[in-house]
Design an enzyme around this catalytic site. Structure first.
Site, PDB file in Angstrom:
ATOM      1  N   LYS A  37       0.832  -1.212   0.000  1.00  0.00           N
ATOM      2  CA  LYS A  37       0.000   0.000   0.000  1.00  0.00           C
ATOM      3  C   LYS A  37       0.868   1.265   0.000  1.00  0.00           C
ATOM      4  O   LYS A  37       0.598   2.224  -0.732  1.00  0.00           O
ATOM      5  CB  LYS A  37      -0.924   0.000   1.226  1.00  0.00           C
ATOM      6  CG  LYS A  37      -1.989  -1.080   1.224  1.00  0.00           C
ATOM      7  CD  LYS A  37      -2.801  -1.041   2.501  1.00  0.00           C
ATOM      8  CE  LYS A  37      -3.879  -2.109   2.522  1.00  0.00           C
ATOM      9  NZ  LYS A  37      -4.895  -1.892   1.474  1.00  0.00           N
ATOM     10  N   GLU A  55      10.271   9.653   2.072  1.00  0.00           N
ATOM     11  CA  GLU A  55      11.712   9.553   1.873  1.00  0.00           C
ATOM     12  C   GLU A  55      12.201   8.109   2.003  1.00  0.00           C
ATOM     13  O   GLU A  55      12.891   7.601   1.132  1.00  0.00           O
ATOM     14  CB  GLU A  55      12.447  10.435   2.896  1.00  0.00           C
ATOM     15  CG  GLU A  55      12.230  11.927   2.716  1.00  0.00           C
ATOM     16  CD  GLU A  55      13.032  12.502   1.557  1.00  0.00           C
ATOM     17  OE1 GLU A  55      13.963  11.828   1.069  1.00  0.00           O
ATOM     18  OE2 GLU A  55      12.709  13.621   1.138  1.00  0.00           O
ATOM     19  N   SER A  66      11.692 -11.389  21.739  1.00  0.00           N
ATOM     20  CA  SER A  66      11.211 -10.063  22.156  1.00  0.00           C
ATOM     21  C   SER A  66       9.727 -10.094  22.505  1.00  0.00           C
ATOM     22  O   SER A  66       9.279  -9.428  23.436  1.00  0.00           O
ATOM     23  CB  SER A  66      11.464  -9.042  21.042  1.00  0.00           C
ATOM     24  OG  SER A  66      12.839  -8.886  20.796  1.00  0.00           O
ATOM     25  N   ARG A  73       6.848  -9.181  30.702  1.00  0.00           N
ATOM     26  CA  ARG A  73       6.936  -7.853  31.330  1.00  0.00           C
ATOM     27  C   ARG A  73       5.555  -7.265  31.594  1.00  0.00           C
ATOM     28  O   ARG A  73       5.326  -6.607  32.603  1.00  0.00           O
ATOM     29  CB  ARG A  73       7.757  -6.930  30.420  1.00  0.00           C
ATOM     30  CG  ARG A  73       8.183  -5.626  31.081  1.00  0.00           C
ATOM     31  CD  ARG A  73       9.176  -4.867  30.221  1.00  0.00           C
ATOM     32  NE  ARG A  73       8.626  -4.423  28.957  1.00  0.00           N
ATOM     33  CZ  ARG A  73       8.955  -4.921  27.776  1.00  0.00           C
ATOM     34  NH1 ARG A  73       9.825  -5.916  27.687  1.00  0.00           N
ATOM     35  NH2 ARG A  73       8.421  -4.463  26.659  1.00  0.00           N
ATOM     36  N   GLU A 156       1.750  -1.744  13.596  1.00  0.00           N
ATOM     37  CA  GLU A 156       2.104  -0.422  14.119  1.00  0.00           C
ATOM     38  C   GLU A 156       2.836   0.360  13.029  1.00  0.00           C
ATOM     39  O   GLU A 156       3.783  -0.144  12.421  1.00  0.00           O
ATOM     40  CB  GLU A 156       3.006  -0.534  15.346  1.00  0.00           C
ATOM     41  CG  GLU A 156       3.344   0.844  15.925  1.00  0.00           C
ATOM     42  CD  GLU A 156       4.418   0.794  17.007  1.00  0.00           C
ATOM     43  OE1 GLU A 156       4.180   1.335  18.094  1.00  0.00           O
ATOM     44  OE2 GLU A 156       5.496   0.222  16.745  1.00  0.00           O
ATOM     45  N   GLU A 171      19.609   8.646  19.819  1.00  0.00           N
ATOM     46  CA  GLU A 171      19.244   8.510  21.229  1.00  0.00           C
ATOM     47  C   GLU A 171      19.257   7.039  21.637  1.00  0.00           C
ATOM     48  O   GLU A 171      19.721   6.671  22.723  1.00  0.00           O
ATOM     49  CB  GLU A 171      17.857   9.121  21.441  1.00  0.00           C
ATOM     50  CG  GLU A 171      17.444   9.256  22.903  1.00  0.00           C
ATOM     51  CD  GLU A 171      16.435   8.197  23.326  1.00  0.00           C
ATOM     52  OE1 GLU A 171      15.983   8.257  24.470  1.00  0.00           O
ATOM     53  OE2 GLU A 171      16.131   7.301  22.497  1.00  0.00           O
TER      54      GLU A 171
END
Length: 245
Positions: A37, A55, A66, A73, A156, A171
């Site tokens: 898409k 971009e 994970s 968790r 997501e 970061e």
């Protein structure tokens, strides 16, 4: 009796393996569907419009380890049904744009597609995280058609500018594998860097708007000039033909 128990265990393991394989494949197919898409939009802008807002596009499938760590968790049950309902970032796509306005344009275009259902939106551009992080996060749900079933899969989508992506990537590298409390002065400087990146985004967008305005004015002037020339072309052509007879 022992043989029956072994056969039962084997069949159970085989069934579980197929279920897990289908589970991961469904998210892989969902990524491919969303990438198609986005690629269609990208090619449309590239070949039809004068400007392409996309971009870069990156996609990733969360590793089983994970997924299990997140389940532990968050305190969810270790079942496929529980994971499918609660872990909504197993399939992830990141779209990098040139300008902030592009982020909302792309978000709107994706949401308008009939088979894309918006589940949740988090706008970290209008409301940045405390550390300075900025991005637009969408949780969408799309249908995946298997050989014997249709499944609704969460994907997501993160949409951000080049400057936002640059800050977030660095970061992450600064924090990577550092398990202790981050010194406050580093937190403060990172947040200041995020503010600087945001200011750069807005300045570049302002410059782009000014350039677009200049181009529009130039196009209007050229159009007026053509209309002026056309008004005088016909009488001149007519006189030339008339004088040649």
């Amino acid at each position: 009796m022992a043989l029956e128990i072994k056969d039962t265990n084997f069949n159970h393991m085989k069934s579980l393996k197929i279920e897990l394989l289908r589970f991961m494949m469904s998210y892989k197919f969902a990524l491919e569907e969303m990438n198609t898409k986005i690629n269609i939009l990208k090619q449309e802008f590239q070949y039809i419009h004068d400007y392409n807002p996309i971009e870069h596009v990156k996609s990733r499938l969360k590793a089983p380890e994970s997924i299990l760590n997140k389940v532990h968790r968050k305190g969810y049950k270790f079942s496929v049904k529980e994971i499918r309902e609660n872990i909504r970032d197993i399939a992830g796509i990141r779209i990098t744009c040139s300008y902030i306005s592009d982020i909302y344009k792309i978000s709107s275009m994706l949401q308008k597609q009939k088979d894309v259902k918006l589940i949740e939106i988090k706008d970290y551009i209008k409301n940045p995280k405390p550390n300075g992080y900025q991005s637009l996060h969408l949780i969408v749900q799309i249908p995946i058609f298997m050989s014997d079933r249709e499944e609704q899969i969460f994907v997501e989508i993160q949409i951000r500018t080049i400057a936002m992506d640059f800050w977030a990537s660095l970061e992450h590298k600064i924090y990577y594998k550092y398990n202790k409390e981050i010194p406050q002065h580093i937190k403060d400087e990172l947040k200041e860097a995020a503010v600087t990146a945001s200011q750069l985004d807005r300045k570049m967008e302002k410059l782009q708007e000014e350039m677009n305005q200049l181009k529009e004015e130039e196009d209007d002037n050229l159009q007026e000039l053509r209309m002026y020339d056309e008004r005088f072309l016909l009488p001149y052509d007519f006189l030339t033909k008339f004088s040649s007879k």
